[in-house]
Design an enzyme around this catalytic site. Structure first.
Site, PDB file in Angstrom:
ATOM      1  N   ASP A   1       2.480  37.747   8.099  1.00 12.12           N
ATOM      2  CA  ASP A   1       1.807  38.515   9.151  1.00 12.12           C
ATOM      3  C   ASP A   1       0.525  37.831   9.624  1.00 12.12           C
ATOM      4  O   ASP A   1      -0.342  38.449  10.220  1.00 12.12           O
ATOM      5  CB  ASP A   1       1.506  39.943   8.660  1.00 12.12           C
TER       6      ASP A   1
ATOM      7  N   HIS B   1       2.010   8.944  16.261  1.00 10.02           N
ATOM      8  CA  HIS B   1       1.481  10.296  16.069  1.00 10.02           C
ATOM      9  C   HIS B   1       1.373  10.619  14.584  1.00 10.02           C
ATOM     10  O   HIS B   1       1.928  11.602  14.103  1.00 10.02           O
ATOM     11  CB  HIS B   1       2.354  11.334  16.802  1.00 10.02           C
TER      12      HIS B   1
ATOM     13  N   ASP C   1      -7.381   9.181  16.986  1.00  6.22           N
ATOM     14  CA  ASP C   1      -6.981   9.758  18.267  1.00  6.22           C
ATOM     15  C   ASP C   1      -7.216  11.256  18.120  1.00  6.22           C
ATOM     16  O   ASP C   1      -6.428  11.960  17.483  1.00  6.22           O
ATOM     17  CB  ASP C   1      -5.496   9.432  18.528  1.00  6.22           C
TER      18      ASP C   1
ATOM     19  N   ASP D   1      -8.884  13.822  25.330  1.00  4.55           N
ATOM     20  CA  ASP D   1      -7.924  13.009  24.574  1.00  4.55           C
ATOM     21  C   ASP D   1      -8.540  11.621  24.427  1.00  4.55           C
ATOM     22  O   ASP D   1      -8.641  10.877  25.406  1.00  4.55           O
ATOM     23  CB  ASP D   1      -6.615  12.978  25.380  1.00  4.55           C
TER      24      ASP D   1
ATOM     25  N   HIS E   1       4.696   3.155  24.229  1.00  4.20           N
ATOM     26  CA  HIS E   1       4.473   4.413  24.949  1.00  4.20           C
ATOM     27  C   HIS E   1       3.942   4.117  26.340  1.00  4.20           C
ATOM     28  O   HIS E   1       3.768   2.964  26.724  1.00  4.20           O
ATOM     29  CB  HIS E   1       3.531   5.331  24.164  1.00  4.20           C
TER      30      HIS E   1
ATOM     31  N   HIS F   1      -1.288   9.735  30.978  1.00  2.00           N
ATOM     32  CA  HIS F   1      -0.675  11.025  31.314  1.00  2.00           C
ATOM     33  C   HIS F   1      -1.761  11.876  31.943  1.00  2.00           C
ATOM     34  O   HIS F   1      -2.960  11.621  31.763  1.00  2.00           O
ATOM     35  CB  HIS F   1      -0.055  11.694  30.079  1.00  2.00           C
TER      36      HIS F   1
ATOM     37  N   GLU G   1      -4.508   4.559  27.960  1.00  8.48           N
ATOM     38  CA  GLU G   1      -4.406   4.332  26.523  1.00  8.48           C
ATOM     39  C   GLU G   1      -3.438   3.216  26.127  1.00  8.48           C
ATOM     40  O   GLU G   1      -2.390   3.474  25.542  1.00  8.48           O
ATOM     41  CB  GLU G   1      -4.017   5.637  25.819  1.00  8.48           C
TER      42      GLU G   1
ATOM     43  N   TYR H   1       0.967  -2.182  18.477  1.00  7.09           N
ATOM     44  CA  TYR H   1       1.311  -1.699  17.137  1.00  7.09           C
ATOM     45  C   TYR H   1       2.278  -2.695  16.514  1.00  7.09           C
ATOM     46  O   TYR H   1       3.383  -2.891  17.028  1.00  7.09           O
ATOM     47  CB  TYR H   1       1.976  -0.314  17.228  1.00  7.09           C
TER      48      TYR H   1
ATOM     49  N   ARG I   1      -5.201   1.277  19.425  1.00  9.30           N
ATOM     50  CA  ARG I   1      -5.101   1.992  20.704  1.00  9.30           C
ATOM     51  C   ARG I   1      -6.519   2.302  21.139  1.00  9.30           C
ATOM     52  O   ARG I   1      -7.371   2.629  20.292  1.00  9.30           O
ATOM     53  CB  ARG I   1      -4.271   3.277  20.531  1.00  9.30           C
TER      54      ARG I   1
ATOM     55  N   GLU J   1      -8.374   4.650  24.076  1.00  7.77           N
ATOM     56  CA  GLU J   1      -8.038   5.664  25.095  1.00  7.77           C
ATOM     57  C   GLU J   1      -9.291   6.337  25.634  1.00  7.77           C
ATOM     58  O   GLU J   1     -10.171   6.740  24.872  1.00  7.77           O
ATOM     59  CB  GLU J   1      -7.125   6.726  24.470  1.00  7.77           C
TER      60      GLU J   1
HETATM   61  N1  GLY Z   1      -3.328  11.777  22.097  1.00  5.93           N
HETATM   62  C1  GLY Z   1      -2.023  12.205  21.927  1.00  5.93           C
HETATM   63  C2  GLY Z   1      -1.108  11.804  23.031  1.00  5.93           C
HETATM   64  O1  GLY Z   1      -1.529  11.441  24.088  1.00  5.93           O
HETATM   65  O2  GLY Z   1       0.101  11.869  22.859  1.00  5.93           O
HETATM   66 MN    MN Z   2      -3.158  10.585  25.226  1.00 12.94          MN
END
Ligand code: GLY
Ligand code: MN
Length: 436
Positions: A38, A242, A259, A270, A349, A353, A384, A388, A406, A408
């Site tokens: 709960d 991640h 990150d 971010d 990646h 975004h 970013e 890697y 990375r 960013e």
């Molecule tokens: N900082 C996490 C992502 O952009 O996926």
């Molecule tokens: Mn990001």
């Protein structure tokens, strides 16, 4: 700065101007999610709902209705309940929905389906995101079907269900003054948290200790906490995109990748930095770091009105490929490496975004002609690039294995170019090495 409600009013007006006459937009805020038994998670309102209302209580619904000669805005909220307020705090209630949140009409949430039937009846265009709240989908579809069946008299009945995503995501893509203010604050807090974590970081600490410092600073500075699970990866953990276990001990020659970004008034930041645990890059770490840094700086230069979203990605890839080729980590001509996407072995990646109420925010990436969208002022995006080098790869020199980098930042597109919202978080090699 105007009063907050003016901004929400303006957003609703814009949505209504995009809706056809005789339409209804339905948005929902689900109940608080259960973590276990709960115990509930802290509530995060539905982003579209919050964008148009500023209202953040669970179990609520919003209708925007456009008729021929008038439009109105309806909120369904939980009624004030003294017993509930004792446990979980103040509620806005029906009067507050009208006086504070400026709803034209407000009802108890328990009356939602009953009232919805009246509001939908006679409407031709229903805007509702199917699939987002499956429990409600069935009820809403049944209601529409029942209305259709009972409309034998020739009254207008709903022509299916339209997806509001496009209208809302196009609006959310361009941030207004109130949003930019929140995003600047979020970025600023995240910058300070990174600086604090960097100042404490040293070999022998555990990754989670840095996570604790980051999140302490987030909350100490008035934010809601992390906008996404903070990533603190030392050594080879930095190559896991991640990585959120944050459970290992930091070693002397490790690079630490952090990150982590906070959420301020539901707006995300971010931010990623990578730095040596002992404040001194090894030669292979430095060689790779400088490639990522150059690709980031050069791609930021292309984030300005008139450029397309993809232009900065292409620039970043070009610089990463040149650098990786110089270090003999990629072979072949630059054109071939890019055409065959061989760089994906090390940079898997995207570069950017959209950023806003969601860390991966709403907003189209293509224009109406399916070309990469042109940047305009008010957009907020991340930048970013990364490299890697998995320790599992057996065709790379030992010295590069297990290095993950990375960098960013969060970028606001302005009329004349851009503003780096996270500016001031150390990223130059000499700044990092001099940092204490
Ligand atoms: N900082 C996490 C992502 O952009 O996926
Ligand atoms: Mn990001």
């Amino acid at each position: 700065m105007k009063k907050d409600y003016i901004y929400y009013m303006r957003r609703r007006k814009k949505v209504l101007s995009e809706l056809p006459e005789n339409s209804i937009l339905i948005l929902l805020n689900k109940p608080a999610s259960i973590r276990s038994n709960d115990v509930e998670y802290r509530f995060k309102p539905d982003s579209d709902f919050y964008y148009l209302t500023g209202f953040d209580e669970p179990n609520s619904a919003c209708l925007l209705i456009k008729e021929r000669h008038k439009s109105f805005y309806v909120l369904f909220v939980e009624p004030k309940d003294r017993e509930k307020e004792i446990w979980t705090g103040k509620q806005i209630g029906i009067n507050g929905a009208k006086s504070i949140f400026k709803a034209d009409l407000a009802f108890e949430y328990s009356k939602f389906f009953e009232k919805l039937e009246d509001f939908i009846s006679g409407k031709e265009y229903i805007y509702y995101s199917l699939g987002k709240y499956p429990d409600h989908d069935q009820k809403i579809l049944k209601l529409i079907n029942d209305i259709r069946k009972s409309n034998r008299s020739g009254a207008r009945s709903p022509k299916g269900v339209n997806e509001p995503f496009e209208i809302l995501s196009c609006l959310r893509l361009i941030k207004d003054e109130l949003e930019i203010d929140c995003m600047k604050k979020a970025a600023d807090i995240s910058k300070d948290a990174h600086i604090l974590a960097m100042s404490y970081a040293k070999p022998g600490m555990y990754e989670y200790e840095l996570e604790a410092i980051l999140e302490y600073k987030f909350k100490k500075s008035g934010s809601l906490g992390p906008a996404y699970s903070s990533i603190v990866g030392a050594g080879k953990n930095a190559t896991i995109l991640h990585y959120i276990n944050n459970s290992e001990k930091i070693k002397k020659n490790d690079l630490i990748l952090i990150d982590a970004g906070c959420e301020y008034k539901y707006y995300a930041s971010d931010l990623t930095r990578t730095f040596p645990a002992n404040k001194k890059f090894t030669a292979p770490q430095k060689a790779l770091y400088e490639i990522v840094l150059e690709s980031q700086i050069k791609s930021i230069e292309l984030m300005k009105p008139g450029k397309r979203f993809i232009d900065s990605y292409n620039k970043a890839v070009e610089i990463l490929v040149e650098g990786l080729k110089d270090l003999k980590l990629l072979k072949g001509s630059i054109q071939e490496i890019i055409a065959k996407k061989k760089y994906r072995k090390y940079f898997m990646h995207k570069l950017s975004h959209w950023l806003g109420l969601d860390v991966h925010d709403a907003g189209p990436y293509l224009d109406k002609n399916d070309k990469s969208i042109k940047l305009v002022s008010g957009m907020v995006m991340t930048v970013e690039p990364g490299i890697y080098i998995s320790s599992e790869l057996d065709d790379v020199p030992e010295k590069f294995k297990g290095i993950g980098i990375r960098i960013e930042d969060d970028i606001l597109i302005t009329k004349s170019g851009n503003k780096v919202l996270t500016e001031g978080t150390p990223k130059q090699v000499d700044e990092i090495e001099a940092f204490s």
